[in-house]
Design an enzyme around this catalytic site. Sequence first.
Site, short mmCIF file in Angstrom:
data_model
loop_
_atom_site.label_atom_id
_atom_site.label_comp_id
_atom_site.label_asym_id
_atom_site.label_seq_id
_atom_site.Cartn_x
_atom_site.Cartn_y
_atom_site.Cartn_z
CG HIS A 58 -1.76 -1.06 1.51
ND1 HIS A 58 -1.36 -2.22 2.14
CD2 HIS A 58 -3.06 -1.22 1.20
CE1 HIS A 58 -2.41 -3.04 2.22
NE2 HIS A 58 -3.43 -2.46 1.65
CG ASP A 61 1.73 -1.21 3.37
OD1 ASP A 61 1.11 -0.89 4.41
OD2 ASP A 61 1.25 -1.93 2.48
CG MET A 92 -1.13 -5.75 -6.44
SD MET A 92 -1.23 -5.18 -4.72
CE MET A 92 -1.58 -6.71 -3.88
CD GLU A 185 -8.55 -8.02 -1.34
OE1 GLU A 185 -7.53 -7.54 -1.87
OE2 GLU A 185 -8.57 -8.49 -0.20
CE LYS A 187 -12.64 -8.46 5.66
NZ LYS A 187 -11.59 -7.77 6.44
CD GLU A 221 -7.98 -11.76 1.75
OE1 GLU A 221 -7.46 -10.74 1.26
OE2 GLU A 221 -8.18 -11.90 2.98
CG HIS A 224 -11.82 -11.00 1.87
ND1 HIS A 224 -11.32 -9.91 1.21
CD2 HIS A 224 -11.14 -11.05 3.05
CE1 HIS A 224 -10.38 -9.34 1.94
NE2 HIS A 224 -10.25 -10.01 3.06
CG ASP A 249 -5.19 -10.72 -1.77
OD1 ASP A 249 -5.68 -9.76 -1.14
OD2 ASP A 249 -4.22 -10.62 -2.56
CG ASP A 259 -9.92 -10.79 6.69
OD1 ASP A 259 -9.59 -9.75 6.12
OD2 ASP A 259 -9.56 -11.92 6.34
CG ASP A 261 -6.19 -11.43 6.62
OD1 ASP A 261 -6.13 -10.22 6.87
OD2 ASP A 261 -6.89 -11.92 5.72
CG ASP A 291 -3.97 -9.79 2.12
OD1 ASP A 291 -5.05 -9.24 1.85
OD2 ASP A 291 -3.20 -9.34 2.99
C1 DIG Z 1 -7.24 -6.87 2.69
O1 DIG Z 1 -7.55 -8.21 2.36
C2 DIG Z 1 -6.75 -6.12 1.47
C3 DIG Z 1 -5.69 -5.14 1.83
O2 DIG Z 1 -4.75 -5.83 2.60
C4 DIG Z 1 -5.08 -4.82 0.50
O3 DIG Z 1 -5.59 -3.59 0.08
C5 DIG Z 1 -5.55 -5.91 -0.44
C6 DIG Z 1 -4.42 -6.37 -1.30
O4 DIG Z 1 -4.01 -7.65 -1.01
N1 DIG Z 1 -6.12 -6.92 0.45
MN MN Z 2 -6.61 -9.10 0.57
MN MN Z 3 -8.26 -10.31 4.31
#
Ligand code: DIG
Ligand code: MN
Ligand code: MN
Length: 391
Positions: A58, A61, A92, A185, A187, A221, A224, A249, A259, A261, A291
């Site tokens: 990001h 980051d 990315m 993406e 969610k 993802e 998600h 992801d 979430d 992760d 991710d």
């Molecule tokens: C969350 O699942 C999102 C953020 O971490 C990021 O913007 C995106 C990219 O992997 N996934």
């Molecule tokens: Mn993600």
């Molecule tokens: Mn996530």
Amino acid sequence: MANNFQPKPEHKFTFGLWTVGSSGRDQFATNDPIRNSLSPADLVRLLGEVGAYGVNFHDNDLIPMDATPAEADKIKKEFRKALDETGLVVPMATTNLFSAAIFKDGAFTSNDPKVRAYALQKAMRGMDLGAEFGAKIYVFWGGREGSETDVAKSPLEGLKHFREALNFLGEYSNSQGYGYKFALEAKPNEPRGDIYLPTTGAMLGFIETLDHPEMVGVNPELAHEHMAGLNFMHAVAQAWDAGKLFHIDLNDQNYARFDQDWRFGQQSWKQSFFLVKFLEEVGYNGSRHFDAHAFRTEDYEGVKDFARGCMRSYLIFKEKARLFNEDKEIQALVAESKAEDKSMDKFLGKFSAEKAAELKAFSFDRNAIAGRGLKYEKLDQMLTDLMLGVR
Ligand code: DIG
Ligand code: MN
Ligand code: MN
């Protein structure tokens, strides 16, 4: 050939700076990080040590929101040096449109036009930064695009504003010659009560309403889709079928949880096996982006274990898929369950009036057809045996 499941650049394993750089802080310990933070350059070196192919980020980051131009230049120089040392690439980039308080009610879909304009500015600057390091995929995760109550925020307005933003930024990318492909993406919720466009399927429908749908795909993802109670591989297959699987992801998750992760392969072995089998069989050539975060219990040696585990599990599932596809008994059963039956070819496929008339006149023995056993129990147990190492 002994497979030692070691990551190689051709596997295209990538991690975000925010993944291996996670302080272990969660929403219940806002001021008590477990791990001290490492610089982006040191995180690149950590990823180089464990064998990753690339690193994503990001905007913030890499460059803190309030860094001076001199501080930003210094960080970028050190980051570039670490990339050169390790050979890692940056496939990315994305924008953090969800941490700062200004985004408390959304970014592109905020009711406040100042916030919407600020989000566009931040996204353009993020795209500039990503392009500086060669990123060609730009992810949009709308973490704050949603609501806790619909009392004063319209989802229709939200879709309109999100569409305007993506159309604007697509034109910006073209005007700058960045050649980005956008990956949306989905969610379903968290951090908002409900997030707009909650699933990959919803995103696929939305993309077709954009000015340049050809430059926009999805970044599904696992966690998600699982939060939404869905089959991740099915979502990925629909994205692939639509030519829209621009990024992915990977992580893990218990169903019906927030979430989590988690490390890829930690929890959902069967779903992850089918996902990897699918990606490898169709020849997906994009990044395998993890991710995910190491457990809060871990130090940085544990973070390296986490990163190695993500990649190792992927390669184990890939090997299991090869064994499944080369297992003669399994493949014979798969063929049998598909019941190749050429007698129906004259009815299936493209419409014709003759075909329709003949089919309408045809008589089926429903009971005989219904009575055929499909042997899925036997097949699925053979997969279980294979996965658990007894086949
Ligand atoms: C969350 O699942 C999102 C953020 O971490 C990021 O913007 C995106 C990219 O992997 N996934
Ligand atoms: Mn993600
Ligand atoms: Mn996530």
